[in-house]
Design a protein around this motif. Structure first.
Motif, PDB file in Angstrom:
ATOM      1  N   GLN A 516       0.915  -1.263  -0.009  1.00  0.00           N
ATOM      2  CA  GLN A 516      -0.042  -0.059  -0.060  1.00  0.00           C
ATOM      3  C   GLN A 516       0.640   1.182   0.064  1.00  0.00           C
ATOM      4  O   GLN A 516       0.308   2.374  -0.190  1.00  0.00           O
ATOM      5  CB  GLN A 516      -0.928   0.020   1.223  1.00  0.00           C
ATOM      6  CG  GLN A 516      -1.973  -1.053   1.412  1.00  0.00           C
ATOM      7  CD  GLN A 516      -2.591  -1.584   0.122  1.00  0.00           C
ATOM      8  OE1 GLN A 516      -3.177  -0.355  -0.393  1.00  0.00           O
ATOM      9  NE2 GLN A 516      -2.868  -2.783  -0.262  1.00  0.00           N
ATOM     10  N   VAL A 517       2.162   1.131   0.276  1.00  0.00           N
ATOM     11  CA  VAL A 517       3.131   2.241   0.489  1.00  0.00           C
ATOM     12  C   VAL A 517       4.205   1.828  -0.551  1.00  0.00           C
ATOM     13  O   VAL A 517       5.005   0.935  -0.144  1.00  0.00           O
ATOM     14  CB  VAL A 517       3.694   2.677   1.735  1.00  0.00           C
ATOM     15  CG1 VAL A 517       4.633   3.785   1.769  1.00  0.00           C
ATOM     16  CG2 VAL A 517       2.311   3.000   2.665  1.00  0.00           C
ATOM     17  N   VAL A 518       4.185   2.715  -1.637  1.00  0.00           N
ATOM     18  CA  VAL A 518       5.456   2.114  -2.641  1.00  0.00           C
ATOM     19  C   VAL A 518       6.071   3.358  -3.283  1.00  0.00           C
ATOM     20  O   VAL A 518       5.684   4.531  -3.166  1.00  0.00           O
ATOM     21  CB  VAL A 518       4.613   1.561  -3.968  1.00  0.00           C
ATOM     22  CG1 VAL A 518       4.124   0.383  -3.189  1.00  0.00           C
ATOM     23  CG2 VAL A 518       3.555   2.461  -4.374  1.00  0.00           C
ATOM     24  N   PRO A 519       7.455   3.321  -3.333  1.00  0.00           N
ATOM     25  CA  PRO A 519       8.215   4.517  -3.878  1.00  0.00           C
ATOM     26  C   PRO A 519       7.687   4.948  -5.111  1.00  0.00           C
ATOM     27  O   PRO A 519       7.146   4.117  -5.977  1.00  0.00           O
ATOM     28  CB  PRO A 519       9.588   4.173  -4.101  1.00  0.00           C
ATOM     29  CG  PRO A 519       9.315   2.795  -3.173  1.00  0.00           C
ATOM     30  CD  PRO A 519       8.334   2.206  -3.123  1.00  0.00           C
ATOM     31  N   ALA A 520       7.971   6.205  -5.617  1.00  0.00           N
ATOM     32  CA  ALA A 520       7.213   6.778  -6.956  1.00  0.00           C
ATOM     33  C   ALA A 520       8.617   7.415  -7.763  1.00  0.00           C
ATOM     34  O   ALA A 520       9.395   7.643  -7.010  1.00  0.00           O
ATOM     35  CB  ALA A 520       6.298   7.895  -6.660  1.00  0.00           C
ATOM     36  N   PRO A 521       8.598   7.320  -8.942  1.00  0.00           N
ATOM     37  CA  PRO A 521       9.550   7.919  -9.812  1.00  0.00           C
ATOM     38  C   PRO A 521       9.862   9.223  -9.343  1.00  0.00           C
ATOM     39  O   PRO A 521       8.881  10.101  -9.043  1.00  0.00           O
ATOM     40  CB  PRO A 521       8.971   7.834 -11.169  1.00  0.00           C
ATOM     41  CG  PRO A 521       8.126   6.672 -11.238  1.00  0.00           C
ATOM     42  CD  PRO A 521       7.304   6.818  -9.851  1.00  0.00           C
ATOM     43  N   THR A 522      10.893   9.623  -9.373  1.00  0.00           N
ATOM     44  CA  THR A 522      11.290  11.177  -8.833  1.00  0.00           C
ATOM     45  C   THR A 522      10.758  12.309  -9.686  1.00  0.00           C
ATOM     46  O   THR A 522      10.286  13.096  -9.196  1.00  0.00           O
ATOM     47  CB  THR A 522      12.831  11.240  -8.821  1.00  0.00           C
ATOM     48  OG1 THR A 522      13.599  10.114  -7.861  1.00  0.00           O
ATOM     49  CG2 THR A 522      13.196  12.719  -8.386  1.00  0.00           C
ATOM     50  N   SER A 523      10.545  11.791 -10.923  1.00  0.00           N
ATOM     51  CA  SER A 523       9.837  12.953 -11.700  1.00  0.00           C
ATOM     52  C   SER A 523       8.184  12.928 -11.808  1.00  0.00           C
ATOM     53  O   SER A 523       7.840  13.806 -12.417  1.00  0.00           O
ATOM     54  CB  SER A 523      10.292  12.724 -13.437  1.00  0.00           C
ATOM     55  OG  SER A 523       9.849  11.538 -13.781  1.00  0.00           O
ATOM     56  N   SER A 524       7.715  11.784 -11.028  1.00  0.00           N
ATOM     57  CA  SER A 524       6.344  12.094 -10.905  1.00  0.00           C
ATOM     58  C   SER A 524       5.724  13.023 -10.213  1.00  0.00           C
ATOM     59  O   SER A 524       6.073  13.486  -8.969  1.00  0.00           O
ATOM     60  CB  SER A 524       5.785  10.637 -10.739  1.00  0.00           C
ATOM     61  OG  SER A 524       6.248  10.331  -9.131  1.00  0.00           O
ATOM     62  N   GLY A 525       4.488  13.405 -10.482  1.00  0.00           N
ATOM     63  CA  GLY A 525       3.851  14.406  -9.658  1.00  0.00           C
ATOM     64  C   GLY A 525       2.764  13.593  -8.665  1.00  0.00           C
ATOM     65  O   GLY A 525       2.763  12.531  -8.656  1.00  0.00           O
ATOM     66  N   ALA A 526       1.680  14.439  -8.408  1.00  0.00           N
ATOM     67  CA  ALA A 526       0.619  13.947  -7.527  1.00  0.00           C
ATOM     68  C   ALA A 526       0.072  12.902  -8.023  1.00  0.00           C
ATOM     69  O   ALA A 526      -0.300  12.059  -7.233  1.00  0.00           O
ATOM     70  CB  ALA A 526      -0.154  15.188  -7.170  1.00  0.00           C
ATOM     71  N   SER A 527      -0.167  12.642  -9.431  1.00  0.00           N
ATOM     72  CA  SER A 527      -1.181  11.815  -9.992  1.00  0.00           C
ATOM     73  C   SER A 527      -0.283  10.842 -10.444  1.00  0.00           C
ATOM     74  O   SER A 527      -0.729   9.894 -11.406  1.00  0.00           O
ATOM     75  CB  SER A 527      -2.016  12.443 -11.289  1.00  0.00           C
ATOM     76  OG  SER A 527      -1.258  12.944 -12.071  1.00  0.00           O
ATOM     77  N   GLY A 528       1.023  10.934 -10.448  1.00  0.00           N
ATOM     78  CA  GLY A 528       1.887   9.881 -11.021  1.00  0.00           C
ATOM     79  C   GLY A 528       2.786  10.283 -12.394  1.00  0.00           C
ATOM     80  O   GLY A 528       3.139   9.446 -13.044  1.00  0.00           O
ATOM     81  N   THR A 529       2.341  11.462 -12.961  1.00  0.00           N
ATOM     82  CA  THR A 529       2.752  11.900 -14.378  1.00  0.00           C
ATOM     83  C   THR A 529       3.525  13.106 -14.097  1.00  0.00           C
ATOM     84  O   THR A 529       3.241  14.084 -13.057  1.00  0.00           O
ATOM     85  CB  THR A 529       1.670  12.263 -15.322  1.00  0.00           C
ATOM     86  OG1 THR A 529       0.783  13.188 -14.779  1.00  0.00           O
ATOM     87  CG2 THR A 529       1.019  10.795 -15.483  1.00  0.00           C
TER      88      THR A 529
END
Length: 577
Positions: A516-529
């Motif tokens: 349920q808690v996962v790292p996100a790409p450094t360049s992604s924003g609030a919605s993942g883009t």
């Protein structure tokens, strides 16, 4: 029966550096230049005309009676022994059991003996105390190695004062039940209480009675050549019983045994309980009067809530014997089924084998031991390896000087997670610290300065935070920042115990955070883009950067600008035009 097998000498590797004071008189003078007047204070370190302290509930057998008696020196007083009163001088009928004498160095000495039946013993000890017999710096005692409590102590006994040698003597008969016993002799420096009369130009203005007196070296006062403790059998028909060194291990039935802790040490284990278990908890530590935290301490953390459910505190401990800073928790606690982390830690002085003043009654049991009250509960207790950071969901660690690091992560559903962080805090201000922020507006939703902190080992400014936070679905940043000094691999003071964890970590609370808690790409924003429209960061010295953009219609944007301000003016800044 008795044995004098297994006798050892434990020397201190540290010494007091205070200058010696006179044997007889300490004079403290304070000049107040008011019209040529002077104020003088003197206090005597020798007791006049008192050669014998009347036994409690008895009468003196010789010498001049006097007032005052030694103060009690141990947790819970004496136990397991039966005192039969003071004996007149002379040799008892039986042979020697333990002799500790020839005290030539500061330190701790110990001998062991075993009783196979209830046995009367003659105990004689000689050492050093203040003139009133309240504060002993050199003394002997007998410890029950099963209960880890003193059964006889010179500090709790009826003593006589030898005016010529300036020593205190205790001589008593004690009857002990079967068991294994340790005979200890302590000889350390320390503070003598200040007692005397306050005079002004010969006028008696009152008396002074203070615990804050001069500090003396271990052999500055009294006659060390006569110090020691002698334990002798009262009967002639005893025969030695061999002493096993295994009998000397503190709390052999403990499921968690973190004892014998030395300087600058941290020990930590996990404990999983299948059901509620009632434990006997023994924990010792070091606490100075007026200090916020224990210098040597212990704690138990519930890994479900990441809260400290127990820790050594001034209010839940009693005197552990020896120096007043030695404290003891000796009681029962119940832990529900669950997962726990058990911790002990020490600073850089006054721990096992490196005492800088009188050690506790039981020097071998410095630390923590957790023993099930019901032996049948042992099968419900599982000690597991548990190192903070091994199972981290996300971590920023080994952070060096002048760093600001942010790592984005996504929470898929409402989840509780644990937060563990190490940082630098001095004078109430954080220099190295971490936080969690919402990526939509960069507003902090969790900060270290709102959480209680604990010593992280090493320098006092090293602090540890253990907390938890509940996060709604969304995108977040885990951040950490340091100033220009005292960070990983470039410490300007003692580093923390877990220096590799200098930073901040997110840890799971049970299984609720799995997936349920996962790292996100450094360049992604609030919605993942990628939502960044334009960026002029990072900007370096002497730069003037301009970028143009066009907006078609009314648009709401988030503007973030970080710069340097001096007084009322900005040195580094940005603007829109």
């Amino acid at each position: 029966m008795l044995s004098a097998v297994n006798h050892e000498r434990i020397e201190s590797r540290s010494a007091l550096i205070h200058p010696p004071v006179g044997r007889v008189v300490l004079s403290v003078c304070a000049a107040l230049l008011l019209g040529g007047l002077a104020l003088s204070l003197s206090t005597s370190l020798a007791q006049a005309e008192v050669t014998f302290v009347k036994p409690k509930g008895g009468s003196s057998s010789s010498g001049t009676s006097g007032s005052g008696s030694p103060a009690g020196g141990g947790p819970g007083g004496q136990s397991g022994g039966r005192l039969s009163g003071i004996r007149s001088a002379g040799n008892p009928a039986g042979p020697s059991v333990i002799t500790i004498e020839d005290i030539r160095k500061q330190g701790l000495r110990r001998g062991l003996f075993v009783l196979s039946e209830e046995t009367p013993l003659h105990v004689r000890a000689e050492g050093l105390s203040d003139p009133d017999g309240d504060v002993f710096l050199s003394y002997g005692y007998i410890l029950d190695m099963k209960t880890r409590r003193p059964v006889w102590s010179m500090t709790d006994s009826d003593c006589c004062y030898d005016k010529k040698a300036e020593n205190w003597r205790a001589e008593e008969e004690v009857t002990l039940p079967p068991g294994t016993y340790g005979v200890y002799y302590v000889a350390y420096g320390g503070k003598m209480p200040m007692k005397g009369k306050f005079k002004f130009f010969g006028l008696d203005l009152g008396e002074i009675d203070s615990d804050f007196g001069p500090t003396v070296e271990w052999d500055d006062e009294g006659d060390p050549e006569r110090w020691g403790i002698w334990v002798t059998a009262m009967r002639t028909d005893f025969k030695p019983t061999p002493v096993s060194t295994a009998l000397d291990q503190p709390f052999p039935d403990a499921v968690v045994n973190l004892l014998g802790v030395g300087n600058s040490t941290r020990k930590r284990v996990g404990l999983k309980l299948d059901r509620a278990v009632r434990f006997h908890l023994w924990a010792t530590g070091e606490w100075w009067e007026g200090a916020d935290d224990f210098a040597d301490g212990a704690s138990i953390i519930d890994q479900k809530s990441w809260r400290r459910i127990w820790q050594l505190e001034r209010d839940n401990t009693v005197a552990a014997g020896g120096a007043s800073k030695n404290r003891l928790f000796d009681d029962e606690i119940t832990l529900p089924a669950g997962n726990y982390m058990v911790n002990v830690f020490t600073d850089d002085s006054h721990a096992t084998d490196t005492w800088n003043t009188a050690p506790p009654w039981d020097p071998a049991a410095w630390g923590l031991a957790l023993t099930p009250v019901n032996p049948a509960d042992r099968n419900a207790c599982h000690v597991v390896k548990n190192v903070v950071g091994e199972s981290a969901l996300l971590a920023i660690d080994r952070v060096g000087d002048n760093a600001t690091i942010c790592k984005p992560f996504v929470v898929k559903k409402r989840t509780a997670i644990a937060v563990h962080a190490l940082g630098e805090k001095a004078g109430g201000i954080w220099a190295d610290f971490g936080w969690i922020e919402d990526r939509k507006n960069l507003e902090p939703i969790w900060e270290m300065d709102t959480i209680a902190t604990f010593p992280a080992g090493g320098a006092a400014k090293n602090r540890e935070v253990q907390s938890y936070v509940v996060l709604d679905p969304g995108s977040y940043n885990l951040c950490y920042a340091t100033d220009d000094s005292h960070a990983y691999d470039d410490w300007n003071d003692e580093p923390p115990y877990d220096s590799d964890l200098w930073g901040i970590q997110l840890l799971p609370l049970g299984d609720s955070a799995a997936g349920q808690v996962v790292p996100a790409p450094t360049s992604s924003g609030a919605s993942g883009t990628d939502q960044t429209m334009i960026s002029l960061a990072p900007a370096k010295d002497g730069q003037h950067v301009v970028k143009r953009f066009t907006s078609e219609g009314t648009t709401n944007v988030l503007l973030i600008c970080v710069g340097e301000g001096v007084g009322d003016e900005m040195a580094d800044y940005g603007w829109l035009e």
